[in-house]
Motif scaffolding. Sequence first.
Motif, PDB file in Angstrom:
ATOM      1  N   VAL A  68     -25.977  12.881   0.144  1.00  0.00           N
ATOM      2  CA  VAL A  68     -26.479  13.816  -0.571  1.00  0.00           C
ATOM      3  C   VAL A  68     -28.189  13.893  -0.118  1.00  0.00           C
ATOM      4  CG1 VAL A  68     -27.211  14.914  -2.660  1.00  0.00           C
ATOM      5  CG2 VAL A  68     -25.137  14.283  -2.264  1.00  0.00           C
ATOM      6  N   ASP A  69     -28.701  12.689  -0.260  1.00  0.00           N
ATOM      7  CA  ASP A  69     -30.156  12.450   0.158  1.00  0.00           C
ATOM      8  C   ASP A  69     -30.373  12.865   1.465  1.00  0.00           C
ATOM      9  OD1 ASP A  69     -30.692  11.770  -2.653  1.00  0.00           O
ATOM     10  OD2 ASP A  69     -30.717   9.511  -2.161  1.00  0.00           O
ATOM     11  N   LEU A  70     -29.336  12.275   2.335  1.00  0.00           N
ATOM     12  CA  LEU A  70     -29.703  12.737   3.772  1.00  0.00           C
ATOM     13  C   LEU A  70     -29.622  14.054   4.123  1.00  0.00           C
ATOM     14  CD1 LEU A  70     -30.286  11.688   6.500  1.00  0.00           C
ATOM     15  CD2 LEU A  70     -27.495  10.982   6.580  1.00  0.00           C
ATOM     16  N   LEU A  71     -28.780  14.698   3.532  1.00  0.00           N
ATOM     17  CA  LEU A  71     -28.752  16.230   3.485  1.00  0.00           C
ATOM     18  C   LEU A  71     -30.087  16.865   3.363  1.00  0.00           C
ATOM     19  CD1 LEU A  71     -26.991  18.859   4.270  1.00  0.00           C
ATOM     20  CD2 LEU A  71     -26.014  18.537   1.955  1.00  0.00           C
ATOM     21  N   VAL A  72     -30.486  16.487   2.122  1.00  0.00           N
ATOM     22  CA  VAL A  72     -31.666  17.271   1.530  1.00  0.00           C
ATOM     23  C   VAL A  72     -32.815  16.815   2.366  1.00  0.00           C
ATOM     24  CG1 VAL A  72     -32.997  17.374  -0.486  1.00  0.00           C
ATOM     25  CG2 VAL A  72     -30.654  17.234  -1.025  1.00  0.00           C
ATOM     26  N   ASN A  73     -33.015  15.690   2.814  1.00  0.00           N
ATOM     27  CA  ASN A  73     -34.188  15.355   3.533  1.00  0.00           C
ATOM     28  C   ASN A  73     -34.231  15.971   4.902  1.00  0.00           C
ATOM     29  OD1 ASN A  73     -34.824  13.679   1.467  1.00  0.00           O
ATOM     30  ND2 ASN A  73     -34.376  11.742   2.425  1.00  0.00           N
ATOM     31  N   LEU A  74     -32.876  16.074   5.451  1.00  0.00           N
ATOM     32  CA  LEU A  74     -32.700  16.776   6.829  1.00  0.00           C
ATOM     33  C   LEU A  74     -33.442  18.226   6.704  1.00  0.00           C
ATOM     34  CD1 LEU A  74     -31.665  16.577   9.787  1.00  0.00           C
ATOM     35  CD2 LEU A  74     -29.621  17.169   8.807  1.00  0.00           C
ATOM     36  N   LEU A  75     -32.773  19.008   5.757  1.00  0.00           N
ATOM     37  CA  LEU A  75     -33.161  20.381   5.653  1.00  0.00           C
ATOM     38  C   LEU A  75     -34.626  20.501   5.381  1.00  0.00           C
ATOM     39  CD1 LEU A  75     -32.066  23.185   6.080  1.00  0.00           C
ATOM     40  CD2 LEU A  75     -31.778  23.446   3.451  1.00  0.00           C
ATOM     41  N   ALA A  76     -35.104  19.669   4.445  1.00  0.00           N
ATOM     42  CA  ALA A  76     -36.341  19.817   4.107  1.00  0.00           C
ATOM     43  C   ALA A  76     -37.391  19.290   5.240  1.00  0.00           C
ATOM     44  CB  ALA A  76     -36.894  18.600   3.077  1.00  0.00           C
ATOM     45  N   PHE A  77     -37.077  18.470   6.185  1.00  0.00           N
ATOM     46  CA  PHE A  77     -37.601  18.060   7.517  1.00  0.00           C
ATOM     47  C   PHE A  77     -37.725  19.211   8.342  1.00  0.00           C
ATOM     48  CE2 PHE A  77     -37.125  16.674  11.758  1.00  0.00           C
ATOM     49  CZ  PHE A  77     -38.404  16.157  12.070  1.00  0.00           C
ATOM     50  N   ALA A  78     -36.577  19.919   8.490  1.00  0.00           N
ATOM     51  CA  ALA A  78     -36.628  21.306   9.423  1.00  0.00           C
ATOM     52  C   ALA A  78     -37.325  22.041   8.745  1.00  0.00           C
ATOM     53  CB  ALA A  78     -35.024  21.524   9.577  1.00  0.00           C
TER      54      ALA A  78
END
Length: 634
Positions: free
Chosen positions: A490-500
């Motif tokens: 979940v953290d990885l998914l959120v961070n990935l979209l926030a990074f994009a």
Amino acid sequence: MEPSPLTQVSRPDTFQPKIVQLYETLFREDDDEHDLSDGFWEEFFLLRPDAASLKQILSSIDSDEMLHLQAHSQQLFLRAILRMKQATAPADENALDTLTVFLDSALTKRYTNPSSDIIAVLAGLHDADAVMSDFVATLDTIIRNGRSLTLRLKAVRTTLSITAAGFQTALPSYFTHRDLFPSLMKYIQDCDDDTRVLPAFYLLGLLVNYNKFEFQNPYRLRLDDFVNDGIIQKMMASFGASCLAIRDAYVAVQEDMPEGWTLGSTLNYLSLGVLAPASRPTTPVPAPDEAKSLFAALPGPEIGVLLSTYDFANANKVFCFNLISMQPSSKGDTSPMSAFLSLTSYLFQHAHRSNRASQYTYLSLFILHILVEDQPLVKRLCSDDAKISVRLCRQRQPYLPLIRGDRNPGAVILDLMVDGINHNLRRRLDVDFYILCLGVLLRLMSYLSRAKVRIAYHWSELWRTLLSFFRFLTTYVDDVKSVYRSSTMVDLLVNLLAFALTKGENFLPDPASYDDLFYKLVETGDILAKFRDAFGLSNKSIQTLINVSSHYHTLLEDSEKGKLRSKILSPREVHTVIKQGYETLSIDAADGLDRWERFREADFKTFLKKIARAAVDDAKLLNEENKMIGLSAA
């Protein structure tokens, strides 16, 4: 009239070959006489082996009987070694062929004490070290300098057989005491046919994985500093051919390429099909239940070579560079990298069908992680100079846009991850699979952002997939939260979209693509807030996403057209508001969203042990069916 002294003897119903009689003599219980004469063995190894008959006789003998007959089985083993050392045709080749069948059968029986019982059957406990060392040395000599390539191939197969059959015992340790690596490399170098390389490459993977987490495996150390491009490229060509053969087995079940334009299809479209030329017959489409069964049996046992490829890639950057750079031998052929990515695409769409398919899918993901983590390699993957054409699986919806022609491998890998996320959604989620897929995406996108590389890609498909994943997780939150490491995913998914969202302008090809990301985020509505509450998130990344979404919802509602509620605005009008909203948008993103830890094999020790066992089982199956590429020709 006196009867003739010549009388006609009735012919037997069947003739039994002499070699079969000798097999029966060898494996007949006889407590009075253990030693067979020199003449027996001379004749035994001069006659051509009958593999089917020998296998049938051995299969009728259970493990206890085999132990009871150990005096004769030990003689067979010792006499065969002697004939191989003498290197005289045809006895040496017949001895190898006989031993291969014998080992396939004798070593796979269910013994009470596998290690000691197998040694007893082959050499006896007192002489085990001397006999087995002599056996391994003999095989080593044949693999390196045998009088013919066919004989050398058979020695490789025998080594593969004994390694696979005894993998859970101490038997393969004799192949770690004596280093076969130089001989295997010499054999591969001398191969005149890429298909003959596969057994040696496959064998190397098993040897590297034998107890590699329990002691310092010498074959694993050998991979680190091997730099012979010629031999590596022969391995690569063999690997690429295997990938295509395995991939084509999926296609044989269900042809998934859309039909291109033809005169016939155009006339049919215009209701003039009667004028269309006769079409070539098509392969019958199996019924759904039959197709399900056929897919479940895939991939074929040759897939075990993926383990060798992973181990080499994990240890050796020269190997990795050849994998992503090697061109096909002739125009119109498929490069090894293209073949590997194509197979991976089919594995991703069918990973759910069996534990075995899932395990090999993980191997593909490990290899992709290794490639995208290395700066020079990922730079090559995202370069237009490395463009390749890759056939991607389209056997299950949703489909990605069909791209014909060449693309850089980085764009293809993005497609693989999108497909992997879309086609493996289930309530009991394979969380580790999703962590790996999201990890590959993060590594690729962080490189693109740092290097400011803009690749041609349908980014909207990626955003749609990630946001659909948010919806899925929100819907099945109770099922997902109970799975180990789900919070990491979940953290990885959120961070990935926030990074994009915060760095997209560095790698997206144009402002419209960046606008589309914001549009997709606004389109998600209140899902992000529900997601935050469902998983109890309080990190900066989820708040960044929610703040951006709320910012634009407020603008839409406050605008003159927004009074009618944003959901009735046209997409063009929403895009206009998004552009205008940049002026008042403040994104307070967390630092280090693109940080990641390098792939560590030790983190996947349990997975890799399971995968090694799967590759061992596949090696046994290949030996039983004589299906290993290059072996039937031998």
